[in-house]
Design a protein around this motif. Structure first.
Motif, mmCIF file in Angstrom:
data_model
loop_
_atom_site.group_PDB
_atom_site.id
_atom_site.type_symbol
_atom_site.label_atom_id
_atom_site.label_comp_id
_atom_site.label_asym_id
_atom_site.label_seq_id
_atom_site.Cartn_x
_atom_site.Cartn_y
_atom_site.Cartn_z
ATOM 1 N N GLY A 145 17.237 14.039 -8.104
ATOM 2 C CA GLY A 145 18.361 14.327 -7.031
ATOM 3 C C GLY A 145 17.391 15.619 -6.139
ATOM 4 N N HIS A 146 16.170 15.261 -5.741
ATOM 5 C CA HIS A 146 15.533 16.414 -5.001
ATOM 6 C C HIS A 146 15.145 15.677 -3.567
ATOM 7 N N TYR A 147 16.321 16.088 -2.678
ATOM 8 C CA TYR A 147 16.127 15.639 -1.367
ATOM 9 C C TYR A 147 15.845 16.824 -0.339
ATOM 10 N N PRO A 148 15.328 16.392 0.816
ATOM 11 C CA PRO A 148 14.983 14.881 1.199
ATOM 12 C C PRO A 148 13.639 14.567 0.316
ATOM 13 N N VAL A 149 13.512 13.255 0.186
ATOM 14 C CA VAL A 149 12.377 12.656 -0.386
ATOM 15 C C VAL A 149 11.138 13.225 0.310
ATOM 16 N N GLY A 150 10.216 13.608 -0.501
ATOM 17 C CA GLY A 150 8.897 14.199 -0.165
ATOM 18 C C GLY A 150 8.219 13.651 1.104
ATOM 19 N N TRP A 151 8.028 12.326 0.932
ATOM 20 C CA TRP A 151 7.085 11.716 2.314
ATOM 21 C C TRP A 151 8.068 11.761 3.513
ATOM 22 N N THR A 152 9.433 11.573 3.584
ATOM 23 C CA THR A 152 10.135 11.931 4.594
ATOM 24 C C THR A 152 9.953 13.227 5.701
ATOM 25 N N GLN A 153 9.317 14.102 4.800
ATOM 26 C CA GLN A 153 9.127 15.535 5.605
ATOM 27 C C GLN A 153 7.777 15.629 5.841
ATOM 28 N N HIS A 154 6.889 14.764 5.514
ATOM 29 C CA HIS A 154 5.485 14.609 5.958
ATOM 30 C C HIS A 154 5.120 13.270 6.397
ATOM 31 N N PRO A 155 5.438 12.755 7.695
ATOM 32 C CA PRO A 155 5.231 11.676 8.319
ATOM 33 C C PRO A 155 3.530 11.340 8.078
ATOM 34 N N GLN A 156 2.804 12.016 8.162
ATOM 35 C CA GLN A 156 1.316 11.847 7.987
ATOM 36 C C GLN A 156 1.204 11.195 6.792
ATOM 37 N N TYR A 157 1.780 11.161 5.837
ATOM 38 C CA TYR A 157 1.632 10.446 4.337
ATOM 39 C C TYR A 157 1.820 8.939 4.607
ATOM 40 N N ILE A 158 2.700 8.357 5.569
ATOM 41 C CA ILE A 158 2.730 7.226 5.907
ATOM 42 C C ILE A 158 1.680 6.624 6.529
ATOM 43 N N TYR A 159 1.142 7.274 7.559
ATOM 44 C CA TYR A 159 0.088 6.864 8.279
ATOM 45 C C TYR A 159 -1.300 7.010 7.382
ATOM 46 N N ALA A 169 0.656 -1.289 0.115
ATOM 47 C CA ALA A 169 -0.176 -0.009 0.016
ATOM 48 C C ALA A 169 0.963 1.282 0.037
ATOM 49 N N PHE A 170 1.874 1.207 0.755
ATOM 50 C CA PHE A 170 2.751 2.251 0.889
ATOM 51 C C PHE A 170 3.532 2.548 -0.371
ATOM 52 N N LEU A 171 4.081 1.470 -0.956
ATOM 53 C CA LEU A 171 4.751 1.706 -2.304
ATOM 54 C C LEU A 171 3.797 2.095 -3.483
ATOM 55 N N THR A 172 2.677 1.644 -3.190
ATOM 56 C CA THR A 172 1.830 2.026 -4.390
ATOM 57 C C THR A 172 1.727 3.689 -4.384
ATOM 58 N N ALA A 173 1.334 4.080 -3.200
ATOM 59 C CA ALA A 173 0.955 5.410 -3.266
ATOM 60 C C ALA A 173 2.137 6.489 -3.302
ATOM 61 N N LEU A 174 3.127 6.120 -2.722
ATOM 62 C CA LEU A 174 4.214 7.011 -2.709
ATOM 63 C C LEU A 174 5.456 6.475 -3.454
ATOM 64 N N GLY A 175 5.460 5.250 -4.023
ATOM 65 C CA GLY A 175 6.584 4.943 -4.883
ATOM 66 C C GLY A 175 7.098 5.830 -6.035
ATOM 67 N N GLY A 176 6.025 6.315 -6.792
ATOM 68 C CA GLY A 176 6.266 6.939 -7.702
ATOM 69 C C GLY A 176 6.828 8.591 -7.480
ATOM 70 N N GLY A 177 6.618 8.982 -6.382
ATOM 71 C CA GLY A 177 7.146 10.246 -5.964
ATOM 72 C C GLY A 177 8.659 10.104 -5.522
ATOM 73 N N THR A 178 8.700 8.888 -4.773
ATOM 74 C CA THR A 178 10.089 8.608 -4.237
ATOM 75 C C THR A 178 11.264 8.363 -5.357
ATOM 76 N N VAL A 179 10.768 7.481 -6.267
ATOM 77 C CA VAL A 179 11.395 7.422 -7.333
ATOM 78 C C VAL A 179 11.828 8.416 -8.070
ATOM 79 N N ARG A 180 10.949 9.533 -8.478
ATOM 80 C CA ARG A 180 10.853 10.756 -9.082
ATOM 81 C C ARG A 180 12.138 11.458 -8.286
#
Length: 192
Positions: free
Chosen positions: A37-51, A21-32
Motif C-alpha cells: 500500500g505504498h503509493y504512489p508507486v516508486g517509478w511513477t515519481q521518477h520517470p527517468q527510470y522508465i527511460y 525490459a521495463f517489467l524485469t527492472a521495475l516489476g519487483g518494486g511495483t509489486v512490493r
C-alpha cells in the motif's frame, strides 16, 4: 537487459522487448509497493527510470551479438542489482513500520519478482527459482541486513557487510553451481 535478451529469445518485437525490459527492472518494486500500500508507486515519481530501463533494453538489442563476451560482467552486475533491490525493498517496508517477516518478504519480492514476471511473460519457469542460489541469496541478505540493523550496526557498515556477503554468496553459487535441493514429482512414480 536480461529482460530484453529473454524477449529476444522469444522473437518479440520492439514493443515486447521494451515492455519485458521495463517489467524485469521495475516489476519487483511495483509489486512490493502495491502489496504494501505504498503509493504512489516508486517509478511513477521518477520517470527517468522508465527511460533508463527501456533504453537499456534497446541497448541490449544492439549489443546482443557481443553479450557472450560480457557474460561475467553481466553476472556481477545482476548480483549487485539483486542485493541492492533486496535492501531497498527492506527499507521501504521498514519506513512503513511493517513487522520483520513483512520486511523480509518486501526485500525478497523487490529483489526477485521482476525476473519472475519476465519469465512468466516469456513462457518459462522462473529462472530465479530453478538454478544456482538466487532467490535464497535475496532472502539471506534481507535476514542479514535486518539482523545487523537490529544489533545497532552502523548503516554504512551494514550495507558494506550485506553487499559483500551477498556478492560472495551469489558469485560462489554461480562458480560452483550451488543450488537448493530440487523437488521432482512425477504422478504415478509414488503409486498415486
Amino acid at each position: 537487459m536480461s529482460g530484453a535478451l529473454a524477449a529476444g529469445r522469444r522473437n518479440m518485437d520492439l514493443f515486447g522487448v521494451s515492455l519485458i525490459a521495463f517489467l524485469t527492472a521495475l516489476g519487483g518494486g511495483t509489486v512490493r509497493d502495491i502489496l504494501l500500500g505504498h503509493y504512489p508507486v516508486g517509478w511513477t515519481q521518477h520517470p527517468q527510470y522508465i527511460y533508463v530501463t527501456i533504453g537499456a533494453g534497446l541497448c541490449a538489442m544492439l549489443l546482443a551479438r557481443f553479450m557472450h563476451h560480457l557474460r561475467q560482467l553481466f553476472l556481477v552486475l545482476d548480483a549487485v542489482g539483486l542485493i541492492a533491490f533486496t535492501v531497498i525493498g527492506c527499507n521501504v517496508a521498514l519506513e512503513l513500520n511493517y513487522s520483520q517477516p513483512v520486511v523480509v518478504m518486501a526485500g525478497l519480492i523487490t529483489g526477485i519478482f521482476g525476473g519472475i514476471l519476465r519469465d512468466i511473460l516469456c513462457n518459462r519457469t522462473p529462472q530465479v527459482l530453478r538454478h544456482e542460489l538466487y532467490a535464497s541469496v535475496s532472502l539471506l541478505i534481507a535476514l542479514l541486513y535486518l539482523a545487523l540493523r537490529e544489533r545497532g550496526v552502523d548503516h554504512d557498515i551494514n550495507l558494506l557487510a550485506s553487499f559483500s556477503a551477498g556478492l560472495l554468496l551469489r558469485l560462489s553459487a554461480i562458480r560452483f553451481g550451488w543450488s537448493l535441493p530440487v523437488f521432482s514429482y512425477a504422478p504415478g512414480r509414488w503409486g498415486h
